[in-house]
Design a protein around this motif. Structure first.
Motif, mmCIF file in Angstrom:
data_model
loop_
_atom_site.group_PDB
_atom_site.id
_atom_site.type_symbol
_atom_site.label_atom_id
_atom_site.label_comp_id
_atom_site.label_asym_id
_atom_site.label_seq_id
_atom_site.Cartn_x
_atom_site.Cartn_y
_atom_site.Cartn_z
ATOM 1 N N ARG A 85 0.829 -1.108 0.129
ATOM 2 C CA ARG A 85 0.076 0.127 -0.031
ATOM 3 C C ARG A 85 0.766 1.207 0.132
ATOM 4 O O ARG A 85 0.541 2.326 -0.563
ATOM 5 C CB ARG A 85 -1.068 -0.098 1.358
ATOM 6 N N THR A 86 2.075 1.154 0.429
ATOM 7 C CA THR A 86 3.134 2.248 0.672
ATOM 8 C C THR A 86 3.692 2.251 -0.967
ATOM 9 O O THR A 86 4.586 3.484 -1.009
ATOM 10 C CB THR A 86 4.004 2.190 1.536
ATOM 11 N N GLN A 87 3.709 1.421 -1.880
ATOM 12 C CA GLN A 87 4.601 1.506 -3.094
ATOM 13 C C GLN A 87 3.894 2.555 -4.002
ATOM 14 O O GLN A 87 2.858 2.710 -4.138
ATOM 15 C CB GLN A 87 4.681 0.209 -3.424
ATOM 16 N N THR A 88 4.780 3.021 -4.963
ATOM 17 C CA THR A 88 4.766 3.726 -5.838
ATOM 18 C C THR A 88 5.045 3.227 -7.176
ATOM 19 O O THR A 88 5.748 2.172 -7.265
ATOM 20 C CB THR A 88 5.223 5.346 -5.931
ATOM 21 N N VAL A 89 4.705 3.832 -8.254
ATOM 22 C CA VAL A 89 4.970 3.397 -9.615
ATOM 23 C C VAL A 89 6.728 3.144 -9.799
ATOM 24 O O VAL A 89 6.760 2.210 -10.540
ATOM 25 C CB VAL A 89 4.529 4.177 -10.655
ATOM 26 N N LYS A 90 7.409 3.869 -9.114
ATOM 27 C CA LYS A 90 8.833 3.686 -9.442
ATOM 28 C C LYS A 90 9.464 2.578 -8.419
ATOM 29 O O LYS A 90 10.283 1.927 -8.721
ATOM 30 C CB LYS A 90 9.629 4.836 -8.647
ATOM 31 N N ASP A 91 8.583 1.823 -7.684
ATOM 32 C CA ASP A 91 8.928 0.618 -6.883
ATOM 33 C C ASP A 91 8.469 -0.590 -7.453
ATOM 34 O O ASP A 91 9.124 -1.736 -7.373
ATOM 35 C CB ASP A 91 8.220 0.765 -5.756
ATOM 36 N N TRP A 92 7.526 -0.780 -8.399
ATOM 37 C CA TRP A 92 6.994 -1.976 -8.964
ATOM 38 C C TRP A 92 8.181 -2.651 -9.863
ATOM 39 O O TRP A 92 8.081 -3.931 -9.792
ATOM 40 C CB TRP A 92 5.584 -1.672 -9.673
ATOM 41 N N PRO A 93 8.868 -2.000 -10.350
ATOM 42 C CA PRO A 93 9.711 -2.906 -11.395
ATOM 43 C C PRO A 93 10.715 -3.739 -10.299
ATOM 44 O O PRO A 93 11.029 -4.760 -10.870
ATOM 45 C CB PRO A 93 10.519 -1.891 -12.142
ATOM 46 N N VAL A 94 11.005 -3.194 -9.156
ATOM 47 C CA VAL A 94 11.884 -4.052 -8.249
ATOM 48 C C VAL A 94 11.008 -5.204 -7.492
ATOM 49 O O VAL A 94 11.298 -6.530 -7.444
ATOM 50 C CB VAL A 94 12.622 -3.199 -6.895
ATOM 51 N N PRO A 114 2.520 -9.410 0.770
ATOM 52 C CA PRO A 114 3.250 -9.274 1.939
ATOM 53 C C PRO A 114 2.305 -8.654 3.178
ATOM 54 O O PRO A 114 1.656 -7.663 2.879
ATOM 55 C CB PRO A 114 4.245 -8.285 1.894
ATOM 56 N N PHE A 115 2.396 -9.277 4.363
ATOM 57 C CA PHE A 115 1.292 -8.670 5.409
ATOM 58 C C PHE A 115 -0.081 -8.896 4.841
ATOM 59 O O PHE A 115 -1.103 -8.704 5.740
ATOM 60 C CB PHE A 115 1.563 -7.454 5.688
ATOM 61 N N GLY A 116 -0.423 -9.267 3.763
ATOM 62 C CA GLY A 116 -1.773 -9.472 3.394
ATOM 63 C C GLY A 116 -2.143 -8.017 2.992
ATOM 64 O O GLY A 116 -3.641 -8.082 2.686
ATOM 65 N N ALA A 117 -1.559 -7.295 2.507
ATOM 66 C CA ALA A 117 -1.939 -5.789 2.469
ATOM 67 C C ALA A 117 -1.701 -5.437 0.944
ATOM 68 O O ALA A 117 -0.718 -5.749 0.409
ATOM 69 C CB ALA A 117 -0.844 -4.987 3.236
ATOM 70 N N TRP A 118 -2.837 -4.682 0.507
ATOM 71 C CA TRP A 118 -3.051 -4.275 -0.861
ATOM 72 C C TRP A 118 -3.920 -3.291 -0.824
ATOM 73 O O TRP A 118 -4.773 -2.913 0.170
ATOM 74 C CB TRP A 118 -3.698 -5.592 -1.460
ATOM 75 N N ASN A 119 -3.875 -2.488 -1.962
ATOM 76 C CA ASN A 119 -4.942 -1.378 -2.439
ATOM 77 C C ASN A 119 -5.057 -1.687 -3.806
ATOM 78 O O ASN A 119 -4.341 -2.344 -4.747
ATOM 79 C CB ASN A 119 -4.624 -0.061 -1.735
ATOM 80 N N GLU A 120 -6.003 -0.750 -4.265
ATOM 81 C CA GLU A 120 -6.492 -0.832 -5.761
ATOM 82 C C GLU A 120 -5.061 -0.681 -6.575
ATOM 83 O O GLU A 120 -5.100 -0.848 -7.885
ATOM 84 C CB GLU A 120 -7.740 -0.004 -6.239
ATOM 85 N N ALA A 121 -4.272 0.503 -6.239
ATOM 86 C CA ALA A 121 -3.229 0.882 -7.060
ATOM 87 C C ALA A 121 -2.311 -0.359 -7.132
ATOM 88 O O ALA A 121 -1.786 -0.652 -8.205
ATOM 89 C CB ALA A 121 -2.584 1.922 -6.500
#
Length: 208
Positions: free
Chosen positions: A117-126, A149-156
């Protein structure tokens, strides 16, 4: 099997009791492909289906868990956090390859286990691209399932997972999302101090 008891560790005695309960109660262990085909295409599942999943990639999953599963003819899905591959107490690339060769499914668990939930577009490649590529290189097979991880997600985060061509993703105990829950499939986090009876009762309570 080590960890932080009782949430992240279990004795071999309790683990054997849980597996014995599944066999004695006529549960049928299925693959994530079977579950996916059921959710997206209404494919029929066997009676009393259950999917076995293990997260993070701790070494005991190869040395203790897999032999017990194999002795019962069960196959599981192992969601690997790839930053730890080859490090002490974690699975090596060779062990991951062996699990895959023996019919277990290898899925991704991000690169280093962030709250997605804290990740942004720049994080997804990694966090999404790098693990998929690494695990596909190790197994020689497509990696199309992910555990949050942690079961945590959001729509993004769900949108990003779709872009990296994962077919489905698994959470813990939250409510399923949209797209009939394909990217927020609910799981039961099994406590290490449960025996077979406790696991059976919790499965009935959670998924009734």
């Amino acid at each position: 099997m080590k960890g932080h008891a009782p949430a992240y560790s279990i004795s071999l005695h309790n683990f054997r009791a849980q597996l014995k309960m599944l066999a004695d109660s006529n549960f049928h262990v299925i693959s994530p492909d079977q579950l996916y085909d059921h959710l997206c295409c209404a494919a029929k599942l066997p009676d009393k289906p259950v999917l076995l999943t293990f997260d993070d990639g701790n070494q005991e999953q190869a040395t203790l868990v897999a032999p017990l599963l194999d002795s019962m003819g069960y196959k599981a899905t192992f969601f690997i956090m790839t930053v730890t591959i080859g490090k002490p107490r974690y699975l090596s690339a060779a062990q991951i390859a062996t699990l895959s060769a023996h019919g277990h499914v290898i899925g991704a668990h991000t690169w280093d286990h962030p709250d997605c939930r804290t990740q942004t577009v720049k994080d997804w490649p990694v966090q999404l691209g790098k693990p998929k590529q690494a695990l596909e290189h190790i197994t020689g097979k497509p990696v199309v399932y992910l555990a949050w991880p942690f079961g945590a997600w959001n729509e993004a985060a769900v949108s990003a997972v779709k872009q990296y061509e994962y077919k489905a993703a698994f959470q813990l105990a939250g409510k399923p999302g949209e797209t009939p829950g394909l990217y927020t499939i609910r799981r039961l986090m099994v406590a290490g101090n449960w025996g077979g009876t406790e696991l059976y009762n919790e499965m009935l309570r959670t998924f009734k």
